[in-house]
Design an enzyme around this catalytic site. Sequence first.
Site, PDB file in Angstrom:
ATOM      1  CB  ILE A  14      36.845  -0.852  14.090  1.00  0.00           C
ATOM      2  CG1 ILE A  14      36.601   0.216  13.014  1.00  0.00           C
ATOM      3  CG2 ILE A  14      37.999  -1.753  13.673  1.00  0.00           C
ATOM      4  CD1 ILE A  14      37.707   1.246  12.885  1.00  0.00           C
ATOM      5  CG  ASN A  34      32.225   5.019  27.516  1.00  0.00           C
ATOM      6  OD1 ASN A  34      31.900   4.769  26.353  1.00  0.00           O
ATOM      7  ND2 ASN A  34      32.908   6.105  27.845  1.00  0.00           N
ATOM      8  CG  PHE A  82      39.078  -1.361  18.765  1.00  0.00           C
ATOM      9  CD1 PHE A  82      39.426  -1.205  17.434  1.00  0.00           C
ATOM     10  CD2 PHE A  82      39.196  -2.620  19.325  1.00  0.00           C
ATOM     11  CE1 PHE A  82      39.876  -2.273  16.684  1.00  0.00           C
ATOM     12  CE2 PHE A  82      39.649  -3.704  18.592  1.00  0.00           C
ATOM     13  CZ  PHE A  82      39.993  -3.527  17.266  1.00  0.00           C
ATOM     14  CE1 TYR A 151      40.294   9.969  16.400  1.00  0.00           C
ATOM     15  CE2 TYR A 151      41.104  10.501  14.198  1.00  0.00           C
ATOM     16  CZ  TYR A 151      40.740   9.565  15.145  1.00  0.00           C
ATOM     17  OH  TYR A 151      40.851   8.216  14.854  1.00  0.00           O
TER      18      TYR A 151
HETATM   19  P1  NAD Z   1      33.327   3.742  17.512  1.00  0.00           P
HETATM   20  O1  NAD Z   1      32.955   5.051  18.097  1.00  0.00           O
HETATM   21  O2  NAD Z   1      32.303   2.975  16.787  1.00  0.00           O
HETATM   22  O3  NAD Z   1      33.960   2.801  18.648  1.00  0.00           O
HETATM   23  C1  NAD Z   1      34.646   3.300  19.759  1.00  0.00           C
HETATM   24  C2  NAD Z   1      34.041   2.626  20.988  1.00  0.00           C
HETATM   25  O4  NAD Z   1      34.739   3.079  22.149  1.00  0.00           O
HETATM   26  C3  NAD Z   1      32.559   2.960  21.176  1.00  0.00           C
HETATM   27  O5  NAD Z   1      31.845   1.759  21.398  1.00  0.00           O
HETATM   28  C4  NAD Z   1      32.530   3.846  22.417  1.00  0.00           C
HETATM   29  O6  NAD Z   1      31.342   3.681  23.154  1.00  0.00           O
HETATM   30  C5  NAD Z   1      33.764   3.366  23.158  1.00  0.00           C
HETATM   31  N1  NAD Z   1      34.400   4.376  24.026  1.00  0.00           N
HETATM   32  C6  NAD Z   1      34.728   5.648  23.730  1.00  0.00           C
HETATM   33  N2  NAD Z   1      35.345   6.241  24.775  1.00  0.00           N
HETATM   34  C7  NAD Z   1      35.420   5.299  25.749  1.00  0.00           C
HETATM   35  C8  NAD Z   1      35.943   5.296  27.051  1.00  0.00           C
HETATM   36  N3  NAD Z   1      36.509   6.395  27.571  1.00  0.00           N
HETATM   37  N4  NAD Z   1      35.865   4.159  27.780  1.00  0.00           N
HETATM   38  C9  NAD Z   1      35.271   3.055  27.279  1.00  0.00           C
HETATM   39  N5  NAD Z   1      34.746   3.005  26.047  1.00  0.00           N
HETATM   40  C10 NAD Z   1      34.819   4.109  25.287  1.00  0.00           C
HETATM   41  O7  NAD Z   1      34.611   4.000  16.575  1.00  0.00           O
HETATM   42  P2  NAD Z   1      35.323   3.024  15.570  1.00  0.00           P
HETATM   43  O8  NAD Z   1      35.117   3.562  14.198  1.00  0.00           O
HETATM   44  O9  NAD Z   1      35.002   1.629  15.853  1.00  0.00           O
HETATM   45  O10 NAD Z   1      36.835   3.324  15.949  1.00  0.00           O
HETATM   46  C11 NAD Z   1      37.556   2.494  16.828  1.00  0.00           C
HETATM   47  C12 NAD Z   1      38.959   3.071  17.011  1.00  0.00           C
HETATM   48  O11 NAD Z   1      39.603   3.145  15.749  1.00  0.00           O
HETATM   49  C13 NAD Z   1      38.955   4.491  17.591  1.00  0.00           C
HETATM   50  O12 NAD Z   1      40.031   4.585  18.500  1.00  0.00           O
HETATM   51  C14 NAD Z   1      39.206   5.364  16.375  1.00  0.00           C
HETATM   52  O13 NAD Z   1      39.872   6.550  16.713  1.00  0.00           O
HETATM   53  C15 NAD Z   1      40.087   4.457  15.532  1.00  0.00           C
HETATM   54  N6  NAD Z   1      40.001   4.753  14.098  1.00  0.00           N
HETATM   55  C16 NAD Z   1      38.776   4.756  13.486  1.00  0.00           C
HETATM   56  C17 NAD Z   1      38.705   5.060  12.129  1.00  0.00           C
HETATM   57  C18 NAD Z   1      37.373   5.133  11.435  1.00  0.00           C
HETATM   58  O14 NAD Z   1      37.300   5.743  10.365  1.00  0.00           O
HETATM   59  N7  NAD Z   1      36.323   4.532  11.941  1.00  0.00           N
HETATM   60  C19 NAD Z   1      39.870   5.330  11.406  1.00  0.00           C
HETATM   61  C20 NAD Z   1      41.099   5.292  12.065  1.00  0.00           C
HETATM   62  C21 NAD Z   1      41.150   4.995  13.423  1.00  0.00           C
HETATM   63  C1  WQD Z   2      36.560  10.790   2.709  1.00  0.00           C
HETATM   64  C2  WQD Z   2      36.473  11.657   1.449  1.00  0.00           C
HETATM   65  C3  WQD Z   2      36.045  13.963   1.918  1.00  0.00           C
HETATM   66  C4  WQD Z   2      32.037  13.358   3.562  1.00  0.00           C
HETATM   67  C5  WQD Z   2      38.515  10.825   8.455  1.00  0.00           C
HETATM   68  C6  WQD Z   2      39.492  11.021   9.575  1.00  0.00           C
HETATM   69  C7  WQD Z   2      40.400   9.827   9.681  1.00  0.00           C
HETATM   70  C8  WQD Z   2      39.597   8.553   9.835  1.00  0.00           C
HETATM   71  C9  WQD Z   2      38.580   8.426   8.758  1.00  0.00           C
HETATM   72  C10 WQD Z   2      39.274   8.187  12.197  1.00  0.00           C
HETATM   73  C11 WQD Z   2      37.174  13.001   1.585  1.00  0.00           C
HETATM   74  C12 WQD Z   2      34.881  13.354   1.160  1.00  0.00           C
HETATM   75  C13 WQD Z   2      33.280  13.152   3.002  1.00  0.00           C
HETATM   76  C14 WQD Z   2      31.049  14.074   2.821  1.00  0.00           C
HETATM   77  C15 WQD Z   2      32.615  14.287   1.025  1.00  0.00           C
HETATM   78  N1  WQD Z   2      38.849   8.509  11.051  1.00  0.00           N
HETATM   79  N2  WQD Z   2      33.568  13.611   1.758  1.00  0.00           N
HETATM   80  N3  WQD Z   2      31.391  14.513   1.584  1.00  0.00           N
HETATM   81  O1  WQD Z   2      38.465  12.678   5.928  1.00  0.00           O
HETATM   82  O2  WQD Z   2      39.627  10.719   4.822  1.00  0.00           O
HETATM   83  O3  WQD Z   2      39.239  10.685   7.246  1.00  0.00           O
HETATM   84  O4  WQD Z   2      37.788   9.613   8.708  1.00  0.00           O
HETATM   85  O5  WQD Z   2      40.398   7.936  12.528  1.00  0.00           O
HETATM   86  O6  WQD Z   2      41.228   9.990  10.779  1.00  0.00           O
HETATM   87  O7  WQD Z   2      40.258  12.172   9.309  1.00  0.00           O
HETATM   88  O8  WQD Z   2      37.310  10.431   5.733  1.00  0.00           O
HETATM   89  O9  WQD Z   2      35.050   9.695   5.133  1.00  0.00           O
HETATM   90  O10 WQD Z   2      35.349  11.979   6.143  1.00  0.00           O
HETATM   91  O11 WQD Z   2      36.133  11.566   3.820  1.00  0.00           O
HETATM   92  O12 WQD Z   2      32.873  14.721  -0.099  1.00  0.00           O
HETATM   93  O13 WQD Z   2      29.936  14.309   3.304  1.00  0.00           O
HETATM   94  O14 WQD Z   2      35.097  11.964   1.211  1.00  0.00           O
HETATM   95  O15 WQD Z   2      36.279  15.271   1.509  1.00  0.00           O
HETATM   96  O16 WQD Z   2      37.713  13.294   0.329  1.00  0.00           O
HETATM   97  P1  WQD Z   2      38.708  11.237   5.866  1.00  0.00           P
HETATM   98  P2  WQD Z   2      35.874  10.902   5.265  1.00  0.00           P
END
Ligand code: NAD
Ligand code: WQD
Length: 355
Positions: A14, A34, A82, A151
């Site tokens: 993201i 990192n 992020f 988490y």
């Molecule tokens: P990502 O793992 O691709 O990106 C996170 C980045 O942070 C990575 O590049 C990693 O190398 C870096 N990182 C981790 N720990 C670090 C540290 N201690 N110091 C410096 N860099 C560090 O994940 P993403 O999907 O891009 O998610 C970005 C943010 O959004 C995260 O905080 C995640 O919890 C949050 N988020 C993600 C999702 C999702 O589904 N992808 C959903 C909700 C919230």
């Molecule tokens: C989506 C749907 C699964 C994988 C998680 C975190 C949330 C956020 C996004 C970071 C659900 C189903 C999934 C598979 C499946 N991340 N599924 N087979 O669980 O909504 O959210 O990721 O912040 O915090 O909790 O996302 O993509 O894992 O699942 O059937 O192999 O797909 O059961 O209904 P989720 P997901």
Amino acid sequence: MTSKILVTGGAGYIGSHATLALLQAGFEVVVLDNLCNSSVESLLRIEGICGKSPQFIQGDIRDRGLLDELFSSYRISAVMHFAGLKVVNESVSNPLSYYENNVAGTVTLCQAMASAGIFRLVFSSTANVYGEPAQVPVREDFPTGALTNPYGRSKFMVEQILQDLAMADSRWSIALLRYFNPVGAHSSGLIGEDPNGIPSNLLPYISQVAIGKLKQLSVYGGDYPTVDGTGVRDYIHVVDLAEGHLKALEKISTKAGVNIWNLGTGQGYSVLEMIRAFEQVSGRKVPYQIVDRRPGDIGESWADPMRAEKELGWRAKRGLQQMMADAWRWQSSNPSGYSTCLPQATPDSTKSRTN
Ligand code: NAD
Ligand code: WQD
């Protein structure tokens, strides 16, 4: 003077899309990452898309000395934060690293920001903080905190810490952005999601089945009280999500305190609907088998995105078709993610510091 934004975790999924959106909007960007779950290749590709590149510092948000050095070297006006760990299962087996990176890391970042006189922060939270919502769509004033995994708890704790911080010191302007399910990739196919190992999220798993890296998808649960028995989620295109960050950044430059916004589309899709949409767009079959529910999963969740629309003038524009087309373009042109690339020279702008 051009405003400079620090993007922690800016090489990640993201963060790289937000970095691109910031550069395209005329901001200067410093990325601190990192690289524990990403590659500097994402930043090189950003330059390929928009002709501009961020400054890159390889380092850790837990490194206070590095943060102090960074804030004294660059005139940063706001931070998009992020950086963190995000895999729910991994957080169950290794909770301390989640609390250390996500909670302690954010505390260190905020301490360094305050001592440098920087008080604008956009934080990546998650719809996970709502736990199992009593009803859908989910509004920002719904209860939070009844969580089933470290988490989600780490994100909830950070939300609370940031609320306390803003209460104690009125100079803070903080956006808590609760993302629903980010998917897709930039339409160029150059940047996207590159999970380590076997993906735990649905769309990367589907994509890897379609490309032949994984055999079949396990659909977790066919007996939820939903449209077809499978789980329903609010999938949001990562470029819409990135645009939401820019709107939030703009808003907090004039609005103090803590502001919470859901970033979702307001529309839920089931796992089977996702499979069908992906098959249609990619022309590939996605074999699947319905298995038991995944522990800790909820049946359905989708956002009420009205607050963001009213207060930020933002709404998600990209529909399911585009999410799937962009996810597939990224997957099919980068079958092994960023690691397909040959090692490249570090850009001139890149500083490096490891712990
Ligand atoms: P990502 O793992 O691709 O990106 C996170 C980045 O942070 C990575 O590049 C990693 O190398 C870096 N990182 C981790 N720990 C670090 C540290 N201690 N110091 C410096 N860099 C560090 O994940 P993403 O999907 O891009 O998610 C970005 C943010 O959004 C995260 O905080 C995640 O919890 C949050 N988020 C993600 C999702 C999702 O589904 N992808 C959903 C909700 C919230
Ligand atoms: C989506 C749907 C699964 C994988 C998680 C975190 C949330 C956020 C996004 C970071 C659900 C189903 C999934 C598979 C499946 N991340 N599924 N087979 O669980 O909504 O959210 O990721 O912040 O915090 O909790 O996302 O993509 O894992 O699942 O059937 O192999 O797909 O059961 O209904 P989720 P997901």
